[in-house]
Design a protein around this motif. Structure first.
Motif, short mmCIF file in Angstrom:
data_model
loop_
_atom_site.label_atom_id
_atom_site.label_comp_id
_atom_site.label_asym_id
_atom_site.label_seq_id
_atom_site.Cartn_x
_atom_site.Cartn_y
_atom_site.Cartn_z
N THR A 158 -15.45 -10.23 3.85
CA THR A 158 -16.40 -9.62 2.92
C THR A 158 -17.85 -10.02 3.20
O THR A 158 -18.72 -9.81 2.35
N TYR A 206 -5.99 -2.88 -0.84
CA TYR A 206 -7.20 -3.66 -0.55
C TYR A 206 -7.25 -4.93 -1.40
O TYR A 206 -7.55 -6.03 -0.90
N ILE A 262 -4.90 2.85 -1.42
CA ILE A 262 -5.85 2.08 -0.62
C ILE A 262 -6.50 0.98 -1.46
O ILE A 262 -6.65 -0.16 -1.02
N VAL A 263 -6.88 1.31 -2.70
CA VAL A 263 -7.53 0.33 -3.58
C VAL A 263 -6.59 -0.83 -3.90
O VAL A 263 -6.97 -2.01 -3.79
N VAL A 310 -3.67 -1.90 5.59
CA VAL A 310 -3.81 -1.01 4.43
C VAL A 310 -3.80 0.44 4.90
O VAL A 310 -3.06 1.28 4.37
N THR A 340 0.83 -1.21 0.00
CA THR A 340 0.00 0.00 0.00
C THR A 340 0.86 1.25 0.00
O THR A 340 0.62 2.20 -0.77
N SER A 376 -14.62 -2.73 5.79
CA SER A 376 -13.86 -3.97 5.57
C SER A 376 -12.39 -3.74 5.25
O SER A 376 -11.61 -4.69 5.16
N ILE A 377 -12.01 -2.47 5.05
CA ILE A 377 -10.59 -2.18 4.74
C ILE A 377 -9.73 -2.64 5.92
O ILE A 377 -9.93 -2.20 7.05
N LEU A 425 -7.04 -8.71 -0.19
CA LEU A 425 -8.11 -9.64 -0.55
C LEU A 425 -7.52 -10.98 -1.00
O LEU A 425 -7.98 -12.04 -0.58
N ILE A 457 -9.36 -10.22 4.51
CA ILE A 457 -10.52 -9.32 4.48
C ILE A 457 -11.79 -10.13 4.65
O ILE A 457 -12.00 -11.14 3.97
#
Length: 453
Positions: free
Chosen positions: A204, A193, A189-190, A356, A165, A351-352, A197, A202
């Motif tokens: 979900t 993430y 961040i994306v 991160v 990140t 959920s982050i 994942l 994470i």
């Protein structure tokens, strides 16, 4: 004052075909940092989005629609809110934030009556610079803990997520151009993430449940109920009684931080004035912009969100696009409010994973500290001067070391600690020690002449 080329002036209304995308651009610019603050303080991100939107709209109203500024969550209040929430309650932190907003109002009225010079005397660069450094370095242990620890134990997997990140955010800050160059935090961040994942850290479940509810909605009413979810507001006199949670020590921890954020606000107004080509300190006036900041902070506190402040990220958007329309800013505020009520977005934010945000925080908190150092350098503060050296040294050690004082006044117990104590002592040292002219360096903290920016 020299006028700069612009695409849209402050009062220009964008074409409907472009309005949404222009406003969405501002929303993305503030999104990463604004979401990080509630993530660290334990406040709902959805409330932070709603309060930032409402705060921005109130700011535009108070400044008569003449300053194109977006307001997001303030980093300066992170540590005080965490301290108060842990030692007292979140409700008490909101009361403290509300009083900090009132303090903004008092300062605004005083500036309106007596001008700007007294602010410069109370908050010269030699005081504000080190306090900003304290804000950044005081949060450094939090960022590192988020990046590499799980329940206090080191995790190589989590640390790798944080480093990915951080690396992507750094690369984005240095090499991305245009629109993508404005949102390196969000991109970091994306990507972090997605990496998390694949790493399997994470949960979900909530996202899947919200998505299933939307897809399986049997009627339009059910669809609306599945999409739109009221944020977890924390409203005084509804969820708690402010006077019951009011603690004088809470005010001592939170309210002095406003001294620093007001100085930062003035700096932002100087930069914004240069970008747009207008003197916002004169028209509509610094007193109005500070009052707008204060009212936005009060609105946030009455909803259970973090205090608001003007955002450098959005000033960057203005500088690059040359689109200064307050209608675009207002559109971003409306979108932020709408995002806060969309349940699946809140679920994604919740959920982050911690690493991160830890990776992003390492860079952001370091930048905050570095900006304080930059203030000293830009103003050519002479640290070879013993007076300046003493003030800076005392502020740094007291603030980062977490010093505190306890005393009684009229039978009331007071406790001032950390950054708040450092700021107060810095102000007092600067006012009491001889040789005050050295505290201003080249005198450019707020500009050489507020009538010529």
């Amino acid at each position: 004052m020299e006028r700069l080329d612009m695409v849209m002036d402050i009062r220009d209304v964008p074409k409907k075909s472009k309005w949404f995308m222009l406003s969405l651009q501002h929303l993305f610019a503030m999104f990463g940092a604004t979401v990080l603050v509630p993530f660290l303080t334990g406040l709902p991100a959805s409330v932070a989005l709603v309060s930032s939107g409402l705060g921005t709209l109130s700011y535009l109203l108070i400044t008569k629609g003449r300053i194109p500024a977006y307001l997001g969550s303030s980093f300066a209040f992170i540590q005080p809110i965490i301290i108060v929430s842990q030692t007292n309650s979140v409700e008490a932190a909101m009361v403290g934030s509300f009083v900090a907003g009132l303090f903004y109002g008092i300062v605004a009225l005083t500036i309106g009556a007596f001008g700007l010079d007294w602010v410069m005397k109370v908050l010269p660069p030699v005081v504000v610079g080190p306090v900003i450094i304290v804000i950044g370095l005081g949060l450094a242990p939090t960022a590192v803990d988020m990046a590499m620890n799980v329940d206090g134990q080191y995790s190589g997997q989590h640390f790798s997520v944080a480093m990915v990140t951080l690396l992507v955010t750094i690369i984005g800050s240095l090499f991305f151009k245009g629109f993508f160059g404005l949102i390196p935090i969000l991109i970091g961040i994306v990507v972090g993430y997605v990496y998390a994942l694949f790493a399997g850290i994470i949960d979900t479940t909530a996202i899947a449940a919200s998505f299933d509810a939307i897809v399986s909605a049997g009627s339009f009413g059910e669809f609306l109920s599945a999409v739109f979810v009221a944020p977890d507001f924390l409203i005084p006199f509804v969820h708690y009684q402010p006077l019951e949670v009011l603690d004088i020590n809470v005010l001592a921890i939170i309210v002095p931080v406003a001294l620093v954020t007001i100085a930062e606000h003035i700096g932002d107004q100087m930069v914004l004035s240069k970008v747009v080509g207008r003197n916002f300190l004169k028209q509509p006036g610094l007193h109005r912009s500070i009052l707008g900041d204060g009212v936005a902070t009060m609105i946030a506190s009455m909803l259970g969100g973090p205090p608001n402040t003007t955002y450098g990220e959005n000033i960057g958007v203005l500088a690059i696009t040359r689109i200064f329309s307050v209608f675009v800013i207002g559109g971003a505020a409306v979108l932020a409010i709408a995002f806060g009520f969309i349940g699946i977005i809140s679920d994604v934010i919740a959920s982050i994973p911690t690493p991160v945000m830890g990776g992003v925080s390492i860079l952001l908190f370091g930048i905050i500290a570095s900006s304080g150092l930059r203030m000293l350098v830009d103003n050519q503060i002479d640290l070879g001067n013993n007076r300046n050296l003493i003030i800076a040294a005392v502020i740094l050690v007291i603030g980062i070391g977490g010093a505190m004082v306890r005393f009684q006044v009229f039978g009331l117990d007071f406790e001032i600690q950390g950054m708040a104590l450092a700021a107060i002592i810095g102000v007092l040292l600067n006012l009491l020690l001889p040789g005050k002219e050295a505290a201003f360096g080249n005198g450019k903290m707020f500009g050489d002449d507020e009538t010529d920016l």
